[in-house]
Scaffold this motif. Structure first.
Motif, PDB file in Angstrom:
ATOM      1  N   THR A 276       0.840  -1.202  -0.064  1.00  0.00           N
ATOM      2  CA  THR A 276      -0.021  -0.058  -0.100  1.00  0.00           C
ATOM      3  C   THR A 276       0.939   1.096  -0.056  1.00  0.00           C
ATOM      4  N   VAL A 277       0.582   1.929  -0.834  1.00  0.00           N
ATOM      5  CA  VAL A 277       1.290   3.377  -1.051  1.00  0.00           C
ATOM      6  C   VAL A 277       0.405   4.481  -0.601  1.00  0.00           C
ATOM      7  N   GLU A 278       0.673   5.290   0.044  1.00  0.00           N
ATOM      8  CA  GLU A 278       0.053   6.877   0.553  1.00  0.00           C
ATOM      9  C   GLU A 278       0.748   7.812   0.137  1.00  0.00           C
TER      10      GLU A 278
ATOM     11  N   PHE B  32       4.919  -2.494   2.768  1.00  0.00           N
ATOM     12  CA  PHE B  32       5.220  -3.713   1.951  1.00  0.00           C
ATOM     13  C   PHE B  32       4.391  -4.885   2.401  1.00  0.00           C
ATOM     14  N   SER B  33       4.565  -5.982   1.672  1.00  0.00           N
ATOM     15  CA  SER B  33       3.475  -7.200   1.767  1.00  0.00           C
ATOM     16  C   SER B  33       4.046  -7.778   3.070  1.00  0.00           C
ATOM     17  N   ASP B  34       5.132  -7.709   3.344  1.00  0.00           N
ATOM     18  CA  ASP B  34       5.513  -8.368   4.870  1.00  0.00           C
ATOM     19  C   ASP B  34       5.438  -7.576   6.007  1.00  0.00           C
ATOM     20  N   GLY B  35       4.684  -6.365   5.675  1.00  0.00           N
ATOM     21  CA  GLY B  35       4.259  -5.450   6.962  1.00  0.00           C
ATOM     22  C   GLY B  35       5.491  -4.511   7.352  1.00  0.00           C
ATOM     23  N   GLU B  36       6.578  -4.397   6.705  1.00  0.00           N
ATOM     24  CA  GLU B  36       7.753  -3.480   6.598  1.00  0.00           C
ATOM     25  C   GLU B  36       7.100  -2.156   6.210  1.00  0.00           C
ATOM     26  N   THR B  37       7.402  -1.075   6.771  1.00  0.00           N
ATOM     27  CA  THR B  37       6.959   0.242   6.299  1.00  0.00           C
ATOM     28  C   THR B  37       8.038   1.199   5.925  1.00  0.00           C
ATOM     29  N   GLY B  38       7.670   2.307   5.516  1.00  0.00           N
ATOM     30  CA  GLY B  38       8.809   3.227   5.024  1.00  0.00           C
ATOM     31  C   GLY B  38       8.327   4.668   4.616  1.00  0.00           C
ATOM     32  N   ILE B  39       9.092   5.405   4.552  1.00  0.00           N
ATOM     33  CA  ILE B  39       8.811   6.792   3.813  1.00  0.00           C
ATOM     34  C   ILE B  39       9.537   6.829   2.484  1.00  0.00           C
ATOM     35  N   TRP B  40       8.676   7.279   1.397  1.00  0.00           N
ATOM     36  CA  TRP B  40       9.290   7.462   0.156  1.00  0.00           C
ATOM     37  C   TRP B  40       9.118   9.072  -0.080  1.00  0.00           C
ATOM     38  N   MET B  41       9.895   9.329  -1.175  1.00  0.00           N
ATOM     39  CA  MET B  41       9.904  10.667  -1.579  1.00  0.00           C
ATOM     40  C   MET B  41      10.116  10.820  -3.217  1.00  0.00           C
ATOM     41  N   LEU B  42       9.987  11.956  -3.885  1.00  0.00           N
ATOM     42  CA  LEU B  42      10.219  12.074  -5.289  1.00  0.00           C
ATOM     43  C   LEU B  42      10.878  13.559  -5.097  1.00  0.00           C
ATOM     44  N   ASP B  43      12.236  13.716  -5.636  1.00  0.00           N
ATOM     45  CA  ASP B  43      12.820  14.994  -5.606  1.00  0.00           C
ATOM     46  C   ASP B  43      12.194  15.771  -6.977  1.00  0.00           C
ATOM     47  N   GLN B  44      12.686  17.121  -7.083  1.00  0.00           N
ATOM     48  CA  GLN B  44      12.175  17.761  -8.139  1.00  0.00           C
ATOM     49  C   GLN B  44      12.687  17.349  -9.550  1.00  0.00           C
ATOM     50  N   TYR B  45      13.679  16.629  -9.605  1.00  0.00           N
ATOM     51  CA  TYR B  45      14.012  15.697 -10.704  1.00  0.00           C
ATOM     52  C   TYR B  45      13.344  14.442 -10.949  1.00  0.00           C
TER      53      TYR B  45
ATOM     54  N   LEU C 243      13.626   6.183  -0.687  1.00  0.00           N
ATOM     55  CA  LEU C 243      13.025   5.224   0.095  1.00  0.00           C
ATOM     56  C   LEU C 243      13.664   5.014   1.516  1.00  0.00           C
ATOM     57  N   ASP C 244      13.103   5.428   2.566  1.00  0.00           N
ATOM     58  CA  ASP C 244      13.834   5.320   3.972  1.00  0.00           C
ATOM     59  C   ASP C 244      13.062   4.274   4.853  1.00  0.00           C
ATOM     60  N   PRO C 245      13.114   3.295   4.717  1.00  0.00           N
ATOM     61  CA  PRO C 245      12.534   2.117   5.476  1.00  0.00           C
ATOM     62  C   PRO C 245      12.562   2.384   7.048  1.00  0.00           C
ATOM     63  N   ASP C 246      11.575   1.896   7.820  1.00  0.00           N
ATOM     64  CA  ASP C 246      11.582   2.368   9.266  1.00  0.00           C
ATOM     65  C   ASP C 246      12.591   1.253   9.853  1.00  0.00           C
ATOM     66  N   THR C 247      12.676   0.100   9.222  1.00  0.00           N
ATOM     67  CA  THR C 247      13.790  -0.815   9.663  1.00  0.00           C
ATOM     68  C   THR C 247      15.175  -0.614   8.984  1.00  0.00           C
ATOM     69  N   PRO C 248      16.206  -0.359   9.676  1.00  0.00           N
ATOM     70  CA  PRO C 248      17.487   0.186   9.043  1.00  0.00           C
ATOM     71  C   PRO C 248      17.968  -1.289   8.197  1.00  0.00           C
ATOM     72  N   GLY C 249      18.248  -1.072   6.942  1.00  0.00           N
ATOM     73  CA  GLY C 249      18.851  -2.034   6.101  1.00  0.00           C
ATOM     74  C   GLY C 249      17.793  -3.007   5.506  1.00  0.00           C
ATOM     75  N   TYR C 250      16.723  -2.789   5.827  1.00  0.00           N
ATOM     76  CA  TYR C 250      15.488  -3.434   5.019  1.00  0.00           C
ATOM     77  C   TYR C 250      15.629  -3.257   3.540  1.00  0.00           C
ATOM     78  N   ARG C 251      15.462  -4.438   2.787  1.00  0.00           N
ATOM     79  CA  ARG C 251      15.234  -4.188   1.376  1.00  0.00           C
ATOM     80  C   ARG C 251      13.859  -5.062   0.976  1.00  0.00           C
ATOM     81  N   PRO C 252      12.912  -4.506   0.261  1.00  0.00           N
ATOM     82  CA  PRO C 252      11.946  -5.319   0.020  1.00  0.00           C
ATOM     83  C   PRO C 252      12.075  -6.224  -1.157  1.00  0.00           C
TER      84      PRO C 252
END
Length: 149
Positions: A82-84, A101-114, A119-128
């Protein structure tokens, strides 16, 4: 600011040994505090690594550890991606939001001006998993299109 000159030769040798065994900068910082009672900031620990010429190495992986990591690399999905989108974008971002993500891990995403994603996952080192990345990208593209960006 902490200086390497405040350490004894034994403490310096311990730092080198810990790093050779696979310790990260955060691990070195914690070990200094726990073993020697020396509390320093993470940034000071980074400078200390540079000042002492410490080379950080990955801990060797044995066969027993490889099997659980392979299992973790492909977690069983417990739900959908799910993406909000945020009402107000993060500073420096054109648009930002949250992802689960499908495994329940969460994070913050962003798109810059370019249009570069972050992606900044809440769990350090997490890779979906790859499937989640594809689904995240699809949903993100749809959200951005709806926003007219």
């Amino acid at each position: 600011m902490f200086s390497a000159s405040k350490l004894t030769e034994d403490q310096k040798a311990a730092l080198h040994q810990w790093a050779a065994a696979g310790a990260s900068i955060a691990d070195l910082q914690k070990r200094l505090k726990d073993d020697f009672g020396i509390g320093i900031t993470y940034m000071d620990a980074r400078f200390l690594v540079l000042d002492l010429g410490i080379e950080l190495v990955e801990a060797p992986k044995d066969e027993k550890k490889a099997e659980p990591e392979e299992t973790l690399a492909k977690p069983l999905p417990t739900g959908a991606v799910t993406v909000e989108i945020d009402n107000i974008a993060l500073p420096g971002a054109l648009v930002s939001g949250k992802v689960t993500f499908s495994d329940g891990e969460t994070g913050i995403w962003m798109l810059d001006q370019y249009g570069r994603p972050g992606l900044d996952p809440d769990t350090p080192g997490y890779r979906p998993v790859q499937e989640d990345i594809v689904e995240f990208q699809k949903q993100l593209a749809e959200l951005v299109r709806k926003q007219g960006l």
